[in-house]
Every structure is written in C-alpha cells, then in structure tokens.
Design an enzyme around this catalytic site. Structure first.
Site, PDB file in Angstrom:
ATOM      1  N   HIS A  76      25.641  -1.044 -28.017  1.00 48.75           N
ATOM      2  CA  HIS A  76      24.612  -1.957 -28.529  1.00 48.75           C
ATOM      3  C   HIS A  76      25.146  -2.980 -29.524  1.00 48.75           C
ATOM      4  CE1 HIS A  76      23.520  -0.302 -32.628  1.00 48.75           C
ATOM      5  NE2 HIS A  76      24.274   0.666 -32.168  1.00 48.75           N
TER       6      HIS A  76
ATOM      7  N   THR B 113      26.970  16.230 -19.180  1.00 54.08           N
ATOM      8  CA  THR B 113      26.794  15.347 -18.031  1.00 54.08           C
ATOM      9  C   THR B 113      26.648  13.912 -18.509  1.00 54.08           C
ATOM     10  OG1 THR B 113      25.697  17.095 -16.786  1.00 54.08           O
ATOM     11  CG2 THR B 113      25.348  14.838 -16.039  1.00 54.08           C
TER      12      THR B 113
ATOM     13  N   CYS C 230      22.727   1.310 -41.072  1.00 55.05           N
ATOM     14  CA  CYS C 230      22.726   2.767 -41.236  1.00 55.05           C
ATOM     15  C   CYS C 230      22.369   3.188 -42.650  1.00 55.05           C
ATOM     16  CB  CYS C 230      24.093   3.330 -40.841  1.00 55.05           C
ATOM     17  SG  CYS C 230      24.428   3.137 -39.082  1.00 55.05           S
TER      18      CYS C 230
END
Length: 382
Positions: free
Chosen positions: A204, A240, A325
């Site tokens: 992103h 996965t 953040c």
C-alpha cells in the site's frame, strides 16, 4: 474523502492497473489453493510465482529471495526477530519506523543487546557512532550483529547512506536490513549492489493493495519462521498465500519499476513548488530533513501553532503530523526529537505526502488553505 489527499506517505491510492490485475483472482472460479495438486491450484501457484518475480525485479534480487508477508510491519519483525544468533546484538538508527523500534524490547527479553544509533540534524545516521557500536558488538563474539537502517525516512524524507552502512557492517561481520517501504515508489534500489542482506517493502506504499508486503532475504541468510505451521515459502513464513494480494503486489512493483524515475522527477517538482509557496507566505517556517530527500515528502515546522489542532480545522486536507503508525499518540515525533528538535517544535510540525496522483492545482490549493489557517490561528506572521 478529503478534497485534497496529501498523505501518500501513510498510504497510496490503489492504481487502476493493479486493481485490474487482482480482480480475476477474486472471481468464483479462482478458488484454487496454490498448494493444491490440481489445475486450479497450479494456476494460482503460477500467478504467485510470476508476482514473486516482479517483486524481486524491483530491487534487483532473485525471485527466491521473496518471502510474502502481511505487510512491512511483519516483514520488519521477521527480519529483526528471525535472523539473530543467540546473544547477538541488534543496532538500529534512532529514526526507524515504530515497527522496527517496537522489536527492541522483545530482542532484549531474548538476551540480545540493542543499540540505538544517533542521527544528525537532518536525520542521517552517524557513521562514526555506528562503527563504534559495531566494534563493541563484534568484540562480544556472540555471532553476527544485525544493523537495521531504513532507506528513506517516513516522516522527514531523508535518504540514508546505505552503501556506507553496509560497508561498515561488512567490516565487522554484521548483517544489514533496510526498511525500504517509503523509498521504492520514487527511487530505484539495487539490493545486491548495496550489499543488503534483508529488505522490507509494502504494497500500500506502492499504489498496491493493503494487507500484503514482502521481506527479501539474501541467499545464505538464515531466517527462523515466526510460528509453527505448514511449510509454505520454504518454511520461512507458514500460511496459505492470498493469490489476489500477491498478484496485486507484483503488479504494483512492476509499475513502480517502470515509473519510479518519471514519478520521482514529477513528484519532487511538486514538492519543491509546495515548499516555495509556503516559504514565501509564512515567515519563520522551517523545513525538516534534507532538501534532497524523498521526492514526495515535505515536513515543516510552523512556529506558533499546534499541528494537530490546525488539522482539525482543515478537514478538506489529508495531511499528517508524523508517522501514520503513531496516529492518536500525543507524544512528539521520535524522529524530530532524534534530530535535535524540541518537543514544542515537534508538536508544531506537519508532514505532506505527495504521490503519483497528486496534481499541481492541488498543491497550490493546499498551500493557500494552510497559509490562511495558520494566519487565522496566529502562527507565523505574514
């Protein structure tokens, strides 16, 4: 959405070409698990391997170096917590992302000495201090130290001298990791040429999807898996893989590789245009970080204001007061404090993040609105 989005350093808009690449892998007939031994699984596995090649090519690495992660925070954590021998030291710059600095308490709990290396007034790591810390770590004889220095700072845009960092590290037998998240959208990085052992990136921040990133690992570097589980990705990161997100990251890296030079030049010109307007209109405004830093980053201190309060009155502008953040954190920016700025100055600082979709008219409008808001708030006089 705000009328003007200037927070590309926090997250970039998804490129339409990336979305087009991902959409087929969200269709009902694209349900194959890439580990499955049948045609649907093989198609997914092939798509992921193609994406892996694009990610590796962005930084001049081999496809086998790519370990897909959920994002750069996981990649940084995996690099710092997964490579050190028992008792080996970890050295990081004082201006690293919170996801790197946040690993230090856990490293200390595990018995690893940690050192925060100081930076100069522009936020550039001090090579003399780094060499001293490396010498101490090497003398301890507990195994190769790990140095983590970001490629470009996410708050002030300063570019770090990675080639010099890796040369110093090699002299003392240390490994080097770089959080390259912020740099790769507008700068070319060659991981082997720089001598990097590990490199983190995130989708992103490259006009790609959220929720996907990668850690690139040089051949021969041991990487302990973060958890028990399956043997995916050579056992380096079980789980996965999300085919659509991997494909999206690959497409974003392919576009970044093709456009980095062009985007960097155009975005830097817009950044300089914005700074020239602000500097001309607001006396006493101060720029933080090196002037030749990251193309899309402009960090300024506007005396006499509280940046957070100012932004509350400018909902039409998407700006930041520091790292995304740290959103909601009342503490002053650790980056600006490390550069020698006061807490008062840090609270009066704004970060502009320009990107691929930023237009000149948006820059001019943002500057005009900010100048008006600062004057209304009694900040820098005309």
């Amino acid at each position: 959405m705000p009328a003007i989005y200037l927070d590309h350093l926090a997250s970039t808009p998804l490129d339409p070409q990336v979305l087009d690449a991902m959409l087929p892998w969200w269709a009902p007939d694209a349900a194959g698990n890439p580990q499955a031994a049948h045609p649907a699984g093989w198609r997914a596995a092939d798509a992921i391997e193609e994406a892996r090649g694009h990610v590796a090519a962005l930084v001049g690495a081999r496809p086998g170096a790519v370990v897909f992660t959920s994002g750069a925070t996981e990649a940084n954590t995996l690099a710092l917590l997964g490579t050190l021998a028992p008792g080996a030291a970890c050295l990081v710059s004082a201006v690293e992302h919170p996801s790197v600095l946040g690993c230090l308490p856990e490293l200390r709990r595990r018995g690893h000495p940690t050192t925060i290396v100081p930076v100069d007034a522009d936020g550039r790591v001090d090579p003399n201090a780094l060499e001293r810390a490396l010498a101490v770590a090497a003398a301890a004889g507990t195994g190769p130290a790990l140095v983590s220095v970001m490629a470009a700072n996410n708050e002030v845009g300063t570019i770090q001298p990675l080639a010099r960092v890796t040369a110093l590290a090699r002299r003392h037998g240390a490994l080097v990791h770089s959080d390259a998240v912020q740099a790769l959208g507008t700068r070319a990085l060659d991981m082997p040429a720089l001598g990097l052992d590990l490199l983190s990136l995130s989708g992103h921040k490259l006009n790609g999807p959220m929720g996907i990133g990668a850690l690139l690992v040089r051949d021969g570097v041991r990487l302990a898996p973060p958890s028990a589980g399956g043997g995916q990705q050579g056992g380096r990161r079980p789980g996965t893989l999300p085919t659509a997100l991997c494909v999206g990251l690959g497409a974003a890296c392919r576009l970044a590789r093709a456009r980095a030079e062009e985007d960097g030049r155009r975005i830097a010109a817009l950044r300089d245009r914005l700074w020239a307007r602000l500097e001309a209109e607001l006396s006493g405004i101060r720029r933080n970080g090196a002037a030749n830093g990251l193309a899309g980053c402009l960090n300024v201190t506007v005396s006499g204001i509280d940046a957070a309060d100012l932004l509350l009155g400018l909902p039409e502008l998407a700006l930041a007061t520091g790292s995304a953040c740290r959103s909601g954190d009342a503490e002053p920016s650790h980056v600006l404090l490390a550069m020698g700025r006061s807490a008062e100055d840090a609270h009066a600082s704004l970060r502009f993040g320009l990107g691929r979709t930023t237009r000149a008219e948006e820059v001019d409008e943002a500057a005009a609105r900010l100048v008006a808001a600062v004057r209304t708030a009694g900040g820098c006089p005309p």
